[in-house]
Design an enzyme around this catalytic site. Structure first.
Site, PDB file in Angstrom:
ATOM      1  N   HIS A  68     -35.810  -0.374   6.485  1.00 16.47           N
ATOM      2  CA  HIS A  68     -36.994   0.498   6.512  1.00 16.47           C
ATOM      3  C   HIS A  68     -37.932  -0.032   5.433  1.00 16.47           C
ATOM      4  O   HIS A  68     -37.454  -0.541   4.402  1.00 16.47           O
ATOM      5  CB  HIS A  68     -36.679   1.935   6.078  1.00 16.47           C
ATOM      6  CG  HIS A  68     -35.784   2.717   6.955  1.00 16.47           C
ATOM      7  ND1 HIS A  68     -34.430   2.686   6.850  1.00 16.47           N
ATOM      8  CD2 HIS A  68     -36.066   3.614   7.928  1.00 16.47           C
ATOM      9  CE1 HIS A  68     -33.896   3.518   7.727  1.00 16.47           C
ATOM     10  NE2 HIS A  68     -34.868   4.097   8.402  1.00 16.47           N
ATOM     11  N   ASP A  88     -36.940   0.998   1.971  1.00 17.99           N
ATOM     12  CA  ASP A  88     -35.654   0.515   1.431  1.00 17.99           C
ATOM     13  C   ASP A  88     -35.901  -0.707   0.558  1.00 17.99           C
ATOM     14  O   ASP A  88     -35.295  -0.869  -0.493  1.00 17.99           O
ATOM     15  CB  ASP A  88     -34.683   0.039   2.522  1.00 17.99           C
ATOM     16  CG  ASP A  88     -34.428   1.052   3.603  1.00 17.99           C
ATOM     17  OD1 ASP A  88     -34.541   2.247   3.323  1.00 17.99           O
ATOM     18  OD2 ASP A  88     -34.122   0.624   4.739  1.00 17.99           O
ATOM     19  N   HIS A  90     -25.284   9.948  16.925  1.00 20.92           N
ATOM     20  CA  HIS A  90     -26.351  10.767  17.511  1.00 20.92           C
ATOM     21  C   HIS A  90     -25.957  11.220  18.911  1.00 20.92           C
ATOM     22  O   HIS A  90     -26.261  12.348  19.319  1.00 20.92           O
ATOM     23  CB  HIS A  90     -27.662   9.983  17.563  1.00 20.92           C
ATOM     24  CG  HIS A  90     -28.187   9.611  16.210  1.00 20.92           C
ATOM     25  ND1 HIS A  90     -29.358   8.915  16.036  1.00 20.92           N
ATOM     26  CD2 HIS A  90     -27.700   9.844  14.964  1.00 20.92           C
ATOM     27  CE1 HIS A  90     -29.578   8.738  14.734  1.00 20.92           C
ATOM     28  NE2 HIS A  90     -28.569   9.282  14.073  1.00 20.92           N
ATOM     29  N   ASP A  99     -26.736   1.308  17.172  1.00 22.26           N
ATOM     30  CA  ASP A  99     -26.393   1.615  15.786  1.00 22.26           C
ATOM     31  C   ASP A  99     -24.923   2.020  15.793  1.00 22.26           C
ATOM     32  O   ASP A  99     -24.553   3.101  16.289  1.00 22.26           O
ATOM     33  CB  ASP A  99     -27.285   2.729  15.217  1.00 22.26           C
ATOM     34  CG  ASP A  99     -28.540   2.146  14.568  1.00 22.26           C
ATOM     35  OD1 ASP A  99     -28.772   0.927  14.689  1.00 22.26           O
ATOM     36  OD2 ASP A  99     -29.295   2.915  13.937  1.00 22.26           O
TER      37      ASP A  99
HETATM   38  C1  XLS Z   1     -30.962   8.509  10.835  1.00 27.73           C
HETATM   39  C2  XLS Z   1     -31.242   7.309  11.612  1.00 27.73           C
HETATM   40  C3  XLS Z   1     -32.003   6.201  10.900  1.00 27.73           C
HETATM   41  C4  XLS Z   1     -32.582   5.238  11.885  1.00 27.73           C
HETATM   42  C5  XLS Z   1     -33.665   4.388  11.373  1.00 27.73           C
HETATM   43  O1  XLS Z   1     -30.180   9.366  11.232  1.00 27.73           O
HETATM   44  O2  XLS Z   1     -30.024   6.844  12.114  1.00 27.73           O
HETATM   45  O3  XLS Z   1     -31.196   5.564   9.979  1.00 27.73           O
HETATM   46  O4  XLS Z   1     -31.600   4.408  12.433  1.00 27.73           O
HETATM   47  O5  XLS Z   1     -34.711   5.136  10.847  1.00 27.73           O
HETATM   48 CA    CA Z   2     -29.559   5.001  13.232  1.00 28.31          CA
HETATM   49 CA    CA Z   3     -27.254   8.627  11.757  1.00 28.05          CA
END
Ligand code: XLS
Ligand code: CA
Ligand code: CA
Length: 449
Positions: free
Chosen positions: A109, A112, A279, A304
């Site tokens: 990000h 970061d 998620h 992810d």
């Molecule tokens: C947060 C998200 C974040 C995204 C990128 O829950 O997973 O890390 O992957 O902004």
């Molecule tokens: Ca993520």
């Molecule tokens: Ca997450």
């Protein structure tokens, strides 16, 4: 392929060499047991299939703080006082870690890597200074950028969202960050650009004009897409679904919601989905479900890789060590023809209680081995003719005759009724779920991986 190990003036992981494949017989916690980058599975090397990435935020910024207490890890690369010196040391630690772990990709990000200035122009300069440094480090090591993104959720200005904020000035501020983050991604050769709409949603339905907010959201994405394309970004834009947390409800709820939104706003030519395991489970699905929905729509962009905890109802972002999850996920990825320009980004953080320097390596090694095993086992499961038969053989009644005519749109409701009247009660056909599950179990146990 192995990358050139980078170390700055200070080594932050002095007792750890580049992590190597030692095979299933090894009990070295700092070695891969299955992940062997050059090993060919289903026509491609493991490195080409899995395209692992390490994320900047959890690994080099977060210290383990939770709502009940501060962090438990002191990062030796945190330099007090000078922001650029701090950013440089953090980047040195990051590139040392990436190259010792021998992953091909990383993700960031804007905030970061860099720090916010007291104006838009100053923040842009700060980010540019870090991009210049990252470019040098990439060149020296062979590391590549999987994706960049802008953090439009931490700063209090985004408390009511960014692209969906009721205040236009906040939306414009968010756009300034996205522009700079797209510029950074282009400059670093990023293969994707991610939007995670953390606060794009609502806390109170009764005070929110959801229709207008969603229109703003689509317009914002369209303008970001146009900017990226006209400035040379040829990669994939990704949207990362998540149903809630921090908001009560987030507009990018899950795969199917995002697919509908992208298609409705004709954004599906440029945008795909970045599916995060934790998620998907927060949305009440399995990881594999959200992957499958995206893959069926030809919109699976990237992953992810992490996991939640069945006893915790929040986004715990644990390292992915559940073998079933990785087998089920890799079945979807292999069947869909691979990850394309996407990859497996470890959006995962150490537990607050894991405080040793080597824990960061151990966690990533475990995640990489889980997905390497998932890849090998998924390939074997898919190659077994019983798997194909159990999944697709169930639909043979649609391959010819009236079933085929139905699929082709040639039977209306009256015609369907008349067929039912003639054929009578359908024959019962078992779904054989347990057999399917047993086959997967057998391959997990038989696996010499
Ligand atoms: C947060 C998200 C974040 C995204 C990128 O829950 O997973 O890390 O992957 O902004
Ligand atoms: Ca993520
Ligand atoms: Ca997450």
């Amino acid at each position: 392929m192995s990358r050139t190990v980078f170390t700055g003036d200070t080594s932050y992981f002095p007792n750890i060499d580049q992590i190597k494949f030692e095979g299933p017989g090894s009990d070295n916690p700092l070695a891969f047991k299955t992940y062997d980058p050059g090993r060919v599975v289903a026509g491609k090397t493991m490195e080409e299939h899995l395209r692992f990435a390490v994320c900047y935020w959890h690994s080099f910024c977060a210290t383990g703080a939770d709502p009940f207490g501060p962090g438990t890890r002191v990062h030796p690369w945190e330099v007090q006082g000078d922001a650029m010196a701090n950013a440089t040391e953090k980047m040195n630690a990051a590139f040392e870690f990436f190259t010792k772990l021998n992953v091909p990709y990383w993700c960031f990000h804007d905030v970061d890597m860099a720090w916010e200035g007291d104006s838009v122009a100053q923040s842009e300069k700060n980010l540019q200074a870090c991009v210049d440094l990252a470019k040098e480090r990439q060149k020296a090591t062979g590391m590549k950028l999987l994706w960049g993104t802008a953090n439009l959720f931490s700063n209090p200005r985004y408390m009511n969202g960014a692209a969906t904020n009721p205040n236009f000035d906040v939306l414009a501020f968010g756009a300034s960050q996205v522009k700079a983050a797209i510029d950074a991604t282009i400059e670093l050769g990023g293969e994707n650009y991610v939007f995670w709409g953390g606060r794009e949603g609502y806390a109170c339905l009764q005070n929110t004009d959801t229709k207008r907010e969603l229109e703003h959201f689509a317009m914002f994405l369209e303008k970001a897409r146009d900017y990226g394309r006209s400035n040379g970004f040829t990669g994939t834009f990704l949207i990362e679904p998540k149903p809630m947390e921090p908001m009560k409800h987030q507009y990018d709820f899950d795969s199917q919601t995002v697919i509908g939104f992208l298609r409705h706003h004709k954004l599906d030519g440029d945008f795909k989905l970045n599916i995060e395991a934790n998620h998907a489970t927060l949305a009440g699905h399995t990881f594999a479900h959200d992957l499958r929905m995206a893959s069926d729509a030809s919109l699976l962009g990237s992953i992810d890789a992490n996991r939640g905890d069945p006893q915790n109802g929040w986004d715990t972002d644990q390292f992915p060590s559940d073998l079933y999850d990785s087998v089920h996920a890799m079945m979807v990825v292999l069947e869909g023809g691979g990850l394309g320009s996407g990859g497996l980004n470890f959006d995962a953080k150490l537990r607050r209680e894991s405080t040793d320097t080597d824990d960061l390596f151990i966690a990533h090694i475990g995640g990489m081995d889980s997905f390497a095993r998932g890849l090998v086992i998924a390939d074997r499961v898919l190659a077994d003719p019983r798997t194909h038969e159990l999944r697709f053989g169930r639909y043979t009644s649609f391959d010819s005759g009236d079933g085929k005519r139905f699929e082709e749109g040639d039977l209306d409701l009256q015609a369907l009724r008349d067929i039912a009247a003639v054929n009578g009660e359908p024959q019962q056909i078992s779904g054989k779920q347990e057999l399917m599950e047993n086959i997967i179990n057998d391959f997990i146990v038989k696996g010499d991986c």
